[in-house]
Scaffold this motif. Structure first.
Motif, PDB file in Angstrom:
ATOM      1  N   ALA A  75      -1.359  -2.587  -4.957  1.00  0.00           N
ATOM      2  CA  ALA A  75      -1.670  -3.756  -5.378  1.00  0.00           C
ATOM      3  C   ALA A  75      -2.223  -3.893  -6.706  1.00  0.00           C
ATOM      4  N   LEU A  76      -3.060  -2.926  -7.102  1.00  0.00           N
ATOM      5  CA  LEU A  76      -3.768  -2.630  -8.286  1.00  0.00           C
ATOM      6  C   LEU A  76      -2.677  -2.922  -9.450  1.00  0.00           C
ATOM      7  N   LYS A  77      -1.648  -2.078  -9.240  1.00  0.00           N
ATOM      8  CA  LYS A  77      -0.558  -1.972 -10.166  1.00  0.00           C
ATOM      9  C   LYS A  77       0.056  -3.148 -10.309  1.00  0.00           C
ATOM     10  N   LEU A  78       0.272  -3.836  -9.066  1.00  0.00           N
ATOM     11  CA  LEU A  78       1.210  -5.194  -9.279  1.00  0.00           C
ATOM     12  C   LEU A  78       0.301  -6.376 -10.170  1.00  0.00           C
ATOM     13  N   VAL A  79      -0.890  -6.367 -10.251  1.00  0.00           N
ATOM     14  CA  VAL A  79      -1.780  -7.180 -10.893  1.00  0.00           C
ATOM     15  C   VAL A  79      -1.896  -6.620 -12.145  1.00  0.00           C
ATOM     16  N   GLY A  80      -1.630  -5.446 -12.846  1.00  0.00           N
ATOM     17  CA  GLY A  80      -1.765  -4.845 -14.034  1.00  0.00           C
ATOM     18  C   GLY A  80      -2.948  -4.499 -14.161  1.00  0.00           C
ATOM     19  N   LEU A  81      -3.688  -3.969 -13.150  1.00  0.00           N
ATOM     20  CA  LEU A  81      -5.117  -3.159 -13.521  1.00  0.00           C
ATOM     21  C   LEU A  81      -4.682  -1.754 -13.271  1.00  0.00           C
ATOM     22  N   GLY A 128     -13.664 -12.330 -16.415  1.00  0.00           N
ATOM     23  CA  GLY A 128     -13.247 -13.265 -15.440  1.00  0.00           C
ATOM     24  C   GLY A 128     -11.774 -13.036 -15.101  1.00  0.00           C
ATOM     25  N   GLY A 129     -10.897 -12.985 -15.764  1.00  0.00           N
ATOM     26  CA  GLY A 129      -9.545 -12.715 -15.614  1.00  0.00           C
ATOM     27  C   GLY A 129      -9.340 -11.363 -14.663  1.00  0.00           C
ATOM     28  N   GLN A 130      -9.992 -10.303 -15.101  1.00  0.00           N
ATOM     29  CA  GLN A 130      -9.730  -9.089 -14.245  1.00  0.00           C
ATOM     30  C   GLN A 130     -10.445  -9.448 -12.719  1.00  0.00           C
ATOM     31  N   ARG A 131     -11.510 -10.042 -12.810  1.00  0.00           N
ATOM     32  CA  ARG A 131     -12.060 -10.385 -11.276  1.00  0.00           C
ATOM     33  C   ARG A 131     -10.785 -11.025 -10.615  1.00  0.00           C
ATOM     34  N   ARG A 132     -10.307 -12.119 -11.062  1.00  0.00           N
ATOM     35  CA  ARG A 132      -9.551 -12.899 -10.343  1.00  0.00           C
ATOM     36  C   ARG A 132      -8.121 -11.824 -10.008  1.00  0.00           C
ATOM     37  N   ARG A 133      -7.788 -11.079 -11.061  1.00  0.00           N
ATOM     38  CA  ARG A 133      -6.797 -10.255 -10.412  1.00  0.00           C
ATOM     39  C   ARG A 133      -7.141  -9.337  -9.343  1.00  0.00           C
ATOM     40  N   VAL A 134      -8.358  -8.680  -9.427  1.00  0.00           N
ATOM     41  CA  VAL A 134      -8.837  -7.948  -8.172  1.00  0.00           C
ATOM     42  C   VAL A 134      -8.715  -8.846  -6.918  1.00  0.00           C
ATOM     43  N   ALA A 135      -9.234 -10.133  -6.968  1.00  0.00           N
ATOM     44  CA  ALA A 135      -9.244 -10.925  -5.783  1.00  0.00           C
ATOM     45  C   ALA A 135      -7.640 -11.275  -5.449  1.00  0.00           C
ATOM     46  N   ILE A 136      -6.790 -11.379  -6.310  1.00  0.00           N
ATOM     47  CA  ILE A 136      -5.408 -11.629  -5.617  1.00  0.00           C
ATOM     48  C   ILE A 136      -4.672 -10.413  -5.340  1.00  0.00           C
ATOM     49  N   ALA A 137      -5.097  -9.126  -6.120  1.00  0.00           N
ATOM     50  CA  ALA A 137      -4.828  -7.967  -5.443  1.00  0.00           C
ATOM     51  C   ALA A 137      -5.074  -7.487  -3.849  1.00  0.00           C
ATOM     52  N   GLY A 138      -6.268  -8.204  -3.379  1.00  0.00           N
ATOM     53  CA  GLY A 138      -6.778  -8.134  -2.163  1.00  0.00           C
ATOM     54  C   GLY A 138      -5.898  -8.783  -1.130  1.00  0.00           C
ATOM     55  N   ILE A 139      -5.216  -9.793  -1.510  1.00  0.00           N
ATOM     56  CA  ILE A 139      -4.303 -10.292  -0.828  1.00  0.00           C
ATOM     57  C   ILE A 139      -3.083  -9.722  -0.700  1.00  0.00           C
ATOM     58  N   LEU A 140      -2.434  -9.281  -2.085  1.00  0.00           N
ATOM     59  CA  LEU A 140      -1.119  -8.500  -2.222  1.00  0.00           C
ATOM     60  C   LEU A 140      -1.353  -7.275  -1.409  1.00  0.00           C
ATOM     61  N   ALA A 141      -2.435  -6.634  -1.224  1.00  0.00           N
ATOM     62  CA  ALA A 141      -2.608  -5.359  -0.349  1.00  0.00           C
ATOM     63  C   ALA A 141      -2.051  -5.640   1.221  1.00  0.00           C
ATOM     64  N   LEU A 142      -2.029  -6.932   1.662  1.00  0.00           N
ATOM     65  CA  LEU A 142      -1.494  -7.359   3.097  1.00  0.00           C
ATOM     66  C   LEU A 142      -0.257  -7.421   2.962  1.00  0.00           C
ATOM     67  N   LYS A 143       0.448  -7.244   1.803  1.00  0.00           N
ATOM     68  CA  LYS A 143       1.922  -7.400   1.687  1.00  0.00           C
ATOM     69  C   LYS A 143       2.480  -8.622   2.337  1.00  0.00           C
ATOM     70  N   PRO A 144       2.122  -9.818   2.123  1.00  0.00           N
ATOM     71  CA  PRO A 144       2.733 -10.925   2.461  1.00  0.00           C
ATOM     72  C   PRO A 144       3.953 -11.258   2.078  1.00  0.00           C
ATOM     73  N   LYS A 145       4.992 -11.842   2.917  1.00  0.00           N
ATOM     74  CA  LYS A 145       6.070 -12.102   2.624  1.00  0.00           C
ATOM     75  C   LYS A 145       6.048 -13.649   1.911  1.00  0.00           C
ATOM     76  N   LEU A 196       6.380 -10.769  -9.123  1.00  0.00           N
ATOM     77  CA  LEU A 196       6.174 -10.673  -7.670  1.00  0.00           C
ATOM     78  C   LEU A 196       7.366 -11.441  -6.934  1.00  0.00           C
ATOM     79  N   HIS A 197       7.856 -12.384  -7.576  1.00  0.00           N
ATOM     80  CA  HIS A 197       8.984 -13.207  -7.147  1.00  0.00           C
ATOM     81  C   HIS A 197       9.955 -12.418  -7.289  1.00  0.00           C
ATOM     82  N   LYS A 198      10.124 -11.868  -8.500  1.00  0.00           N
ATOM     83  CA  LYS A 198      11.583 -10.758  -8.646  1.00  0.00           C
ATOM     84  C   LYS A 198      11.496  -9.825  -7.517  1.00  0.00           C
ATOM     85  N   LEU A 199      10.110  -9.322  -7.272  1.00  0.00           N
ATOM     86  CA  LEU A 199      10.412  -8.107  -6.192  1.00  0.00           C
ATOM     87  C   LEU A 199      10.768  -8.617  -4.853  1.00  0.00           C
TER      88      LEU A 199
END
Lengths: 280, 277
Positions: free
Chosen positions: A120-126, A140-157, A183-186
């Motif tokens: 997930a970290l890799k996917l958000v570029g951290l 601020g931008g990094q924090r937001r990406r961590v929050a998004i990574a938290g969702i991506l770690a659940l591997k939502p379709k 992500l869309h490409k993936l």
């Protein structure tokens, strides 16, 4: 596929504050879509995505995820939702723990959780070196990406994002958008709620415009931005690139097409100036 | 006439804990009636600067004078706050009352103004932001742009000379964004001094002057035309330039001759016509 049928939702029913947020909405989102949802404040966007994610109980209508009603836990697990200003929800001591919170609750093994955090970290570029930092030491931008990574770690379709770039500077905005594009490409299906017409123009394959709880438009962004009347009724504006393209065509270059991105406008201008070489 | 002056304005957060320099010795002067935009990436110091205009923060070094008053002198606090109003990013955090007109009156009540005078001020403030029709509404029934205009009316009713907007449009839809920028420009035309922090370069482009910030410093002060003339520099800083500026730059790089300092769509189209002929 997400299938929404005849969805109607009223807040504070049978009180003086009664407000119908959604009126008989039907739509379906195919796997692999990049759908944008636009509309003025109060148009029903947030209610719609919360119902799709199974966070608000359905009163009238239905929502199915891959054929299963969204109230089933197994259906809901396919859907990830990133709220506005998701960094306000960060709470753990370290980036790693924060991202791991969801996967741990899903009951995954320790090694699987660790693998998902890294991914997930890799996917958000951290970088993984940030794993042991406190989320509150980050920008601020990094924090937001961590929050998004938290969702991506659940591997939502299916991934729903509500205004993921609000309040970010242009560089951070571009970064997050390019990660969403990736992500869309993936293969992740994206539903992007946004006020940014530029982002819709640049990214979405399809856009749904809501106004007062109804679907006013459903189709390609290029078609939407050609329809001034709908934009006006929905309280939207043409993206700045398309607005310039329209002005160019009105200024006597009648055949200048409605261009959505800056690259496209540039290409069209070069075509138009075609005969004139650099040396002219 | 000068209304704000900063001399070596410095702000260090967490002085005891090693410290983080948020403002690094700023020097500038703003005239009464100017429209100033402040741009810069997240963390460049914009919001810290905003909070110095009405003494929500005090300099850890250096000084800032607002309408002649040194903000670091406690005796001046009242005068400074009387003269500077603030409008923040999230209108939901700014609204305190259950009815629009009460919310607009809130600041005046705190200033101890007579009720009849408050009523007059609320009338004219609501008219100025085009919200008179909503005076008896509950703020919860309003759109984001309307709520933000109510917040502006509350500041106007206090008759401040300066309004500081800190990313007032970040949470608004396109029409809401337009409404707020139009309102700020209208108030400026009536003589108010406006300081407008934004990430939207099209909004910054309407200012008289832009302060370009990075790492707690003001890198450049200039007209939008001057600031955006160096598109490469702006992008290196992680910001953007308006579409017309970007396209003009791209065409120049391809060898086309375009006039310098193109800023607006109209100027770009004029240049395009020249090229075509």
């Amino acid at each position: 596929m997400i299938d929404v049928k005849n969805l109607t939702y009223t807040y504070m029913e049978k009180t003086p504050f009664e407000k119908t947020a959604l009126k008989n909405i039907s739509l379906s989102v195919d796997e692999g879509n990049f759908l944008a949802i636009a509309g003025h404040t109060g148009s029903g966007k947030s209610t719609l995505i919360q119902i799709i994610a199974g966070l608000i109980e359905i009163k009238f209508g239905s929502v199915e995820v891959d054929g299963e009603p969204v109230k089933e836990k197994s259906a809901r697990r396919n859907i990830g939702i990133v709220f506005q200003y998701p960094e306000h929800q960060l709470f753990e001591e370290t980036v790693e723990k924060d991202i791991a919170f969801g996967p741990i609750n899903f009951g995954l093994s320790e090694s699987e959780v660790a693998a998902r955090v890294d991914e997930a970290l890799k996917l958000v570029g951290l970088g993984v070196e940030l794993k042991n930092s406190s989320p509150f030491e980050l920008s601020g931008g990094q924090r937001r990406r961590v929050a998004i990574a938290g969702i991506l770690a659940l591997k939502p379709k299916y991934l729903i994002l509500d205004e993921p770039t609000a309040g970010l500077d242009p560089r951070a905005r571009k970064k997050i958008l390019s990660e969403i594009k990736n992500l869309h490409k993936l293969g992740v299906t994206i539903i992007l709620v946004t006020h940014s017409m530029e982002d819709i123009a640049a990214l979405a394959g399809r856009v749904i415009v809501l106004a007062d709880g109804e679907i006013l438009f459903d189709g390609a962004p290029r078609k939407l931005f050609a329809q001034e009347e709908i934009l006006k009724r929905a309280g939207l504006l043409t993206p700045s690139t398309a607005a310039l393209a329209k002005k160019i065509s009105r200024a006597g270059f009648e055949n200048f097409p409605l261009s959505l991105t800056i690259d496209e406008v540039e290409r069209e201008i070069l075509k138009m100036l075609g005969g004139k070489s650099k040396r002219a | 006439m000068e209304i704000i002056r900063a001399e070596n304005l410095t702000h260090v957060y967490n002085l005891v804990d090693g410290g983080k320099i948020a403002l690094d010795g700023l020097n500038f002067s703003i005239d009464e009636g100017e429209f100033i935009s402040v741009i810069g990436t997240n963390g460049s110091g914009k919001s810290t600067l905003a909070k110095h205009f009405n003494a929500l923060l005090l300099p850890t070094n250096g000084k800032i004078f607002v309408t002649g008053f040194d903000t670091s002198d406690e005796n001046n606090l009242w005068h400074v706050r009387e003269n500077v109003g603030m409008v923040f990013q999230n209108p939901d955090n700014e609204i305190v009352a259950a009815v629009v007109e009460d919310d607009v009156a809130f600041g005046c009540e705190n200033l101890g103004i007579e009720p009849e005078e408050i009523a007059r001020r609320v009338d004219s403030a609501l008219a100025a932001v085009n919200m008179t029709a909503y005076r008896k509404f509950s703020p919860s029934k309003l759109s984001g742009g309307q709520k933000q205009r109510i917040a502006i009316a509350g500041v106007l009713a206090m008759r401040t000379k300066i309004i500081v907007f800190d990313e007032p449009t970040a949470m608004l839809d396109p029409v809401g964004r337009r409404e707020i920028l139009d309102t700020a420009q209208k108030l400026n035309a009536q003589g108010l001094t406006i300081i407008y922090i934004t990430h939207f370069m099209e909004e910054a482009a309407v200012a008289d002057r832009i302060f370009l910030m990075e790492n707690g410093k003001i890198l450049k002060i200039g007209t939008p035309r001057e600031i955006f003339s160096d598109a490469a520099e702006i992008k290196r800083l992680g910001l953007d330039v308006p579409v017309a500026v970007e396209l003009a730059e791209r065409l120049r790089r391809r060898g086309f001759k375009l006039p310098k300092n193109i800023l607006t769509d109209e100027e770009f189209i004029t240049a395009l016509k020249e090229l075509k002929n």
